[in-house]
Scaffold this active site. Structure first.
Site, PDB file in Angstrom:
ATOM      1  N   SER A 152      -1.322   0.641   3.832  1.00 29.81           N
ATOM      2  CA  SER A 152      -0.785   2.208   3.776  1.00 29.81           C
ATOM      3  C   SER A 152      -1.702   3.288   4.279  1.00 29.81           C
ATOM      4  O   SER A 152      -2.169   3.116   5.476  1.00 29.81           O
ATOM      5  CB  SER A 152      -0.187   2.531   2.260  1.00 29.81           C
ATOM      6  OG  SER A 152       0.575   3.343   2.397  1.00 29.81           O
ATOM      7  N   ARG A 226       6.653  12.053  -7.414  1.00 27.16           N
ATOM      8  CA  ARG A 226       6.106  10.687  -7.515  1.00 27.16           C
ATOM      9  C   ARG A 226       7.354   9.739  -7.707  1.00 27.16           C
ATOM     10  O   ARG A 226       7.506   8.841  -7.003  1.00 27.16           O
ATOM     11  CB  ARG A 226       5.292  10.426  -8.928  1.00 27.16           C
ATOM     12  CG  ARG A 226       5.084   8.946  -9.169  1.00 27.16           C
ATOM     13  CD  ARG A 226       4.088   8.463  -8.001  1.00 27.16           C
ATOM     14  NE  ARG A 226       3.591   7.006  -8.437  1.00 27.16           N
ATOM     15  CZ  ARG A 226       2.791   6.147  -7.739  1.00 27.16           C
ATOM     16  NH1 ARG A 226       2.649   6.786  -6.726  1.00 27.16           N
ATOM     17  NH2 ARG A 226       2.385   5.311  -8.153  1.00 27.16           N
ATOM     18  N   ASP A 322       9.699  -3.403   4.522  1.00 27.71           N
ATOM     19  CA  ASP A 322       9.036  -2.074   4.417  1.00 27.71           C
ATOM     20  C   ASP A 322       9.839  -0.955   5.129  1.00 27.71           C
ATOM     21  O   ASP A 322       9.851  -0.980   6.469  1.00 27.71           O
ATOM     22  CB  ASP A 322       7.514  -2.326   4.896  1.00 27.71           C
ATOM     23  CG  ASP A 322       6.724  -0.811   4.578  1.00 27.71           C
ATOM     24  OD1 ASP A 322       7.390   0.086   4.407  1.00 27.71           O
ATOM     25  OD2 ASP A 322       5.409  -1.235   4.954  1.00 27.71           O
ATOM     26  N   HIS A 355       7.407  -1.722   0.965  1.00 24.81           N
ATOM     27  CA  HIS A 355       6.225  -1.161   1.176  1.00 24.81           C
ATOM     28  C   HIS A 355       5.216  -1.654   0.005  1.00 24.81           C
ATOM     29  O   HIS A 355       4.181  -2.070   0.552  1.00 24.81           O
ATOM     30  CB  HIS A 355       6.211   0.410   1.411  1.00 24.81           C
ATOM     31  CG  HIS A 355       4.721   0.977   1.811  1.00 24.81           C
ATOM     32  ND1 HIS A 355       4.308   0.676   2.962  1.00 24.81           N
ATOM     33  CD2 HIS A 355       3.866   1.669   1.043  1.00 24.81           C
ATOM     34  CE1 HIS A 355       3.022   1.309   2.942  1.00 24.81           C
ATOM     35  NE2 HIS A 355       2.767   1.860   1.999  1.00 24.81           N
ATOM     36  N   ASP A 356       5.627  -1.630  -1.020  1.00 23.23           N
ATOM     37  CA  ASP A 356       4.654  -2.224  -2.128  1.00 23.23           C
ATOM     38  C   ASP A 356       4.189  -3.414  -2.120  1.00 23.23           C
ATOM     39  O   ASP A 356       3.078  -3.894  -2.667  1.00 23.23           O
ATOM     40  CB  ASP A 356       5.380  -1.995  -3.432  1.00 23.23           C
ATOM     41  CG  ASP A 356       5.077  -0.691  -4.226  1.00 23.23           C
ATOM     42  OD1 ASP A 356       3.885  -0.013  -3.770  1.00 23.23           O
ATOM     43  OD2 ASP A 356       5.600  -0.265  -5.293  1.00 23.23           O
TER      44      ASP A 356
END
Lengths: 377, 377
Positions: A152, A226, A322, A355-356
């Site tokens: 990232s 967040r 992602d 993405h995680d």
């Protein structure tokens, strides 16, 4: 400082006089850098690996977080028997410039005023983070890095390394990353920044006590930021698999505004947990640095030129779900590396987690990184 | 009220005594409905078309918005020479229950207290909106609808119509919509609601004056909510094409937190413009209704059962770059209609504009709707 400390995960910090000339033109001095090291630097200095962390990450890559008590954020990749192993490698991970875990940032004291910088802290770039890491490596006696590894935003730094210090790194690992922020990437970050700035407790960034502590920070705004960002870290399919439309413990809808759906309470928890460990102004500065990132733009608009003088070999990894930094972004980097004649291997891994995925258990990812780092050049 | 008023676009409202029994169990009384009509109802009552609006839409489908002065939101589809034509059709568009353009909602006066409802207004559902529309049609003397047409949340209402009043509608047009909100859909809405509720000016929803006017509403929170939602209305490709990483008028980055990128100032403008025309509590209530929407769940978990007694034919349209309600959602509806034996035509149109495409110039969309409405059954 002892350079051969045997404790596993040695949290340290250093104040370097600088000055560091930032991309924005400001001279920053002094420069605080908080970092951890694992393992021992070989006498020939050839086993140093720099790990670069993501937006809300920190130097505690493989040791417990001092605030949350949770294990390091990448113990799946870094540790005994892992692809990056302190028994073999001298591992360095530094809190990025602008962050809030000990490195210079908006909560640090501005020497000109004796009070926290707040929004007077200079806007920084990914390249400024990389320059700070190089200053730390100078301090640690590390000349040429065996590798720089990051996912990232960490991948942005890893990409920026051979462009900024082409003679100082031999191998680059870039996972789930991009060479530039797109309009959609910028848009999500802008929503987050506006959420923070809309919180009256933000007070123009001037919410710190004398020492930089924040007793009444813009927590509500940062939590919303967040939450919005967190959606982009997960895939639609992953969300559906994990939460779908499942209700909380109660069996029927409340016809109210409590968190009826599990995804709602999950997101609220993510928002609330985050504000305990992160500074709102740092969130503004680091998202700004990411939005400014465009490695091609720094090199006359041609990404290949960023790698013109690089002596490194590259490993690129993307994940098929992602949608924050989709595979196409990695592929664009690979094409540029090809054009620059740089050795590169590239793989798209399959994962339901979006993405995680780069932070989660992934034997395939470990195999790819392990094989790449061990390969003879 | 005259039922044959010749003015083009006749804005009206009616207060019906009710009570309306809501899905949440509450009896709502009275029920205000603000609406517009275009054209004249045929003596046999066979030419009535109901248009259902989206989340932040209103009854001004084809006439100027009273607050912004802008043309109606669907003049591309509704008007002289358009697929839905007041020269042929009697067109009805009502502000949905829970909204803020004249129909009953949180800014309306609660008869029990003589003050605005605020968060004491009952939570509503898409089906409650449909029931309110049916009450209006009763009032207008419309028995069976020639068609119900809607995009996005309007499509949810259009789908809910044959499930709720199977004998009252002959044709259904559903554009860029879904039969249920996914975890990701809910997640984005929850971010928006949390942004509103995090604004201290929200005051638990009690920010109205005596008459329901809001002189100091939670504008900052609502603007953030709108910004986050707006990203989901646009495609990544569309954003890249329109904005990319283009800077504002100035030529270089400011190294500050002003809107450097065009996408930033665009989003900020979207947020600010929205709060002038929309009520924050209505945003909470309508997003909640959308998140609750799951047409299959209302029918024993089988979507096909929702259409079991329907006598309507259906037209489904999706857009290939719509990631809010992607084509797969329309396809799931088509499969259920097939299983229910309902006549259905389905087309995925190509557009760079994502979810918003249904509101934009689209000759293909007009051809599809025109052909479907004119087809002999």
């Amino acid at each position: 400082m002892t350079s051969t400390d045997q404790r596993y995960g040695l949290a340290r910090s250093v104040t370097l006089p600088g000055p560091l000339r930032l991309d924005g033109g400001v001279l920053l001095s002094p420069v605080d850098i908080a970092y951890e090291t694992y393992g021992t630097l070989d006498p020939d200095g050839g086993n140093a690996i720099l790990i670069c962390h993501a937006l809300t990450g920190d130097q505690h890559v493989a040791s417990n977080h001092p605030v949350t008590g949770k294990p390091g954020w990448w113990t799946r990749m870094v540790g005994p028997g892992k692809p990056i192993d302190p028994a073999r490698d001298f591992i360095v991970c530094a809190n990025v410039l602008g962050s809030c875990m000990g490195s210079s940032g908006p909560a640090s004291v501005n020497p000109a005023t004796g009070r926290p910088w707040g929004m007077a802290f200079p806007v920084i770039t990914i390249r400024d983070m990389v320059r700070t890491q190089a200053m730390l490596l100078d301090h640690l006696g590390v000349g040429i890095l065996k590798s720089v590894v990051g996912g990232s935003m960490g991948g942005m730094q890893a990409l920026s390394w051979p462009a900024t210090f082409p003679d100082r790194v031999r191998a680059i690992v870039v996972i789930a990353s991009t060479a530039r922020h797109t309009a959609q990437n910028i848009a999500f970050h802008e929503v987050g920044r506006q959420a923070v700035m809309a919180d009256p407790k933000w007070r123009g960034g001037d919410y710190y006590g004398i020492g930089g502590e924040a007793t009444d920070p813009p927590a509500a705004g940062l939590a919303v930021a967040r939450m919005a960002a967190h959606i982009t870290y997960l895939s639609e399919a992953g969300l559906t698999e994990k939460f779908g439309r499942k209700l909380q413990a109660r069996e029927t809808k409340t016809f109210g505004f409590d968190a009826d759906f599990q995804i709602e309470s999950y997101l609220r928890h993510q928002g609330i947990a985050f504000v305990d460990r992160f500074d709102a102004n740092s969130y503004l500065y680091i998202t700004r640095a990411m939005d400014y990132f465009d490695l091609a733009e720094e090199h006359g608009g041609q990404l290949a030129r960023a790698f013109r003088t690089s002596k490194a070999r590259f490993c690129l990894v993307s994940f098929d779900t992602d949608w924050l930094y989709p595979t196409a972004e990695s592929r664009a980097i690979v094409h540029a590396l090809n054009a620059a004649g740089a050795p590169v291997s590239f793989v798209e891994l399959s994962s339901p987690f979006g993405h995680d995925a780069f932070l989660l258990e992934s034997p395939e990812l470990n195999r790819v990184v392990d094989g790449f780092l061990k390969a003879r050049t």
